[in-house]
Design a protein around this motif. Structure first.
Motif, PDB file in Angstrom:
ATOM      1  N   THR A  36      -7.251  -4.840   3.132  1.00  0.00           N
ATOM      2  CA  THR A  36      -8.206  -4.084   2.580  1.00  0.00           C
ATOM      3  C   THR A  36      -9.539  -4.977   2.589  1.00  0.00           C
ATOM      4  O   THR A  36      -9.291  -6.582   2.577  1.00  0.00           O
ATOM      5  CB  THR A  36      -8.175  -3.504   0.984  1.00  0.00           C
ATOM      6  OG1 THR A  36      -7.795  -4.657   0.253  1.00  0.00           O
ATOM      7  CG2 THR A  36      -6.710  -2.711   0.993  1.00  0.00           C
ATOM      8  N   ASN A  76       0.800  -1.256   0.024  1.00  0.00           N
ATOM      9  CA  ASN A  76       0.133   0.003  -0.039  1.00  0.00           C
ATOM     10  C   ASN A  76       0.793   1.405  -0.164  1.00  0.00           C
ATOM     11  O   ASN A  76       0.367   2.114  -0.417  1.00  0.00           O
ATOM     12  CB  ASN A  76      -1.159   0.055   1.319  1.00  0.00           C
ATOM     13  CG  ASN A  76      -1.803  -1.192   1.180  1.00  0.00           C
ATOM     14  OD1 ASN A  76      -1.854  -1.785   0.323  1.00  0.00           O
ATOM     15  ND2 ASN A  76      -2.525  -1.401   2.252  1.00  0.00           N
ATOM     16  N   HIS A  88      -3.590  -1.432   5.817  1.00  0.00           N
ATOM     17  CA  HIS A  88      -2.820  -2.653   5.341  1.00  0.00           C
ATOM     18  C   HIS A  88      -3.684  -3.592   4.563  1.00  0.00           C
ATOM     19  O   HIS A  88      -3.955  -3.597   3.333  1.00  0.00           O
ATOM     20  CB  HIS A  88      -1.973  -3.354   6.380  1.00  0.00           C
ATOM     21  CG  HIS A  88      -2.468  -3.486   7.806  1.00  0.00           C
ATOM     22  ND1 HIS A  88      -3.765  -4.231   7.670  1.00  0.00           N
ATOM     23  CD2 HIS A  88      -2.369  -3.053   9.085  1.00  0.00           C
ATOM     24  CE1 HIS A  88      -4.091  -3.989   9.295  1.00  0.00           C
ATOM     25  NE2 HIS A  88      -3.176  -3.368   9.898  1.00  0.00           N
TER      26      HIS A  88
END
Length: 237
Positions: free
Chosen positions: A52, A16, A50
């Motif tokens: 999803t 991410n 972190h």
């Protein structure tokens, strides 16, 4: 035999940070299992910093070992568990503004809340574990919530281990014995690493599972993911 569940949150954090799909979280999960990990743990926080929501669903068909989803039991979390039906849901008491889990449940104070949530989760066929501090009374009281397991919060052990190993492990042995007497199984996690894991396991051989993420990912930067997973498994054997 104590299972090793690899928490892959930090791999998602790295992905991410740059955007895109590098590292590929799905490949990481497949490879962790291929290298010997006996479970995959994720903690999908509301801010998706972190893991999803999409990750939760995409990972499900790839888990051939054990899928463990941990988090605060709000409606969002309950829906994720109901939709994906992981082998285990681990309930932690930290809210959305907490950087990382830093305490266990007061299983007496929040008995009613936990009973309600655990009842809903068990309807999906999911085993439920709850995060607890190494406190005999609270560990034993976890049985009254309907939980199947407790996960011992091991940060204090990791800190004290460097000073006095016997004193560090003592409250965890007492809490384990109290929980076992009430019919609960035992998990553990938080700051366990290659330095302190073996001693913890030797003194609490009843451990069903350890969940390790941050330390394992850090070790993998130097030793590679496959070698690191095998080293952690060696500590548990």
């Amino acid at each position: 035999m104590t299972k090793l569940s690899v928490n892959i949150n930090k791999f998602a954090t790295l992905r991410n940070a740059r955007g895109g799909n590098n590292p590929d979280l799905l490949k990481i999960a497949r490879d962790c299992q291929r290298f010997g990990a006996e479970g995959i743990t994720i903690h999908p926080r509301p801010d998706e910093r972190h893991i999803t929501t999409l990750d939760v669903y995409n990972l499900k068909p790839l888990i051939t070992t054990e899928y463990n989803i941990e988090g605060y039991p709000d409606e969002r979390f309950i829906k994720l568990v109901a939709d994906t039906k992981p082998e285990q849901a681990t309930l932690v008491p930290d809210g959305p503004d907490v950087l990382t889990s830093n305490a266990g449940w007061d299983t007496k104070k929040y008995k009613s809340l936990l009973q309600d949530v655990i009842g809903k989760l068990k309807e999906t066929g999911t085993r439920v574990s709850i995060f607890v501090n190494p406190d005999e009374e609270l560990a034993a009281a976890a049985a009254d919530t309907g939980a199947d397991r407790i996960e011992l919060y091991t940060e204090n052990y990791a800190v004290e281990f460097k000073n006095n190993q016997e004193e560090a492990i003592a409250p965890y042995i007492r809490a384990t014995n109290a929980a076992l007497q009430r019919g609960l199984e035992i998990n553990a996690g938080h700051d366990l690493d290659l330095e302190n894991l073996r001693y913890f396991h030797l003194n609490i051989p009843q451990l069903a599972e350890v969940s390790i993420g941050h330390a394992l990912v850090c070790d993998a930067l130097y030793m590679g993911l496959e070698n690191t997973i095998r080293l952690y498994l060696k500590e548990l054997r």
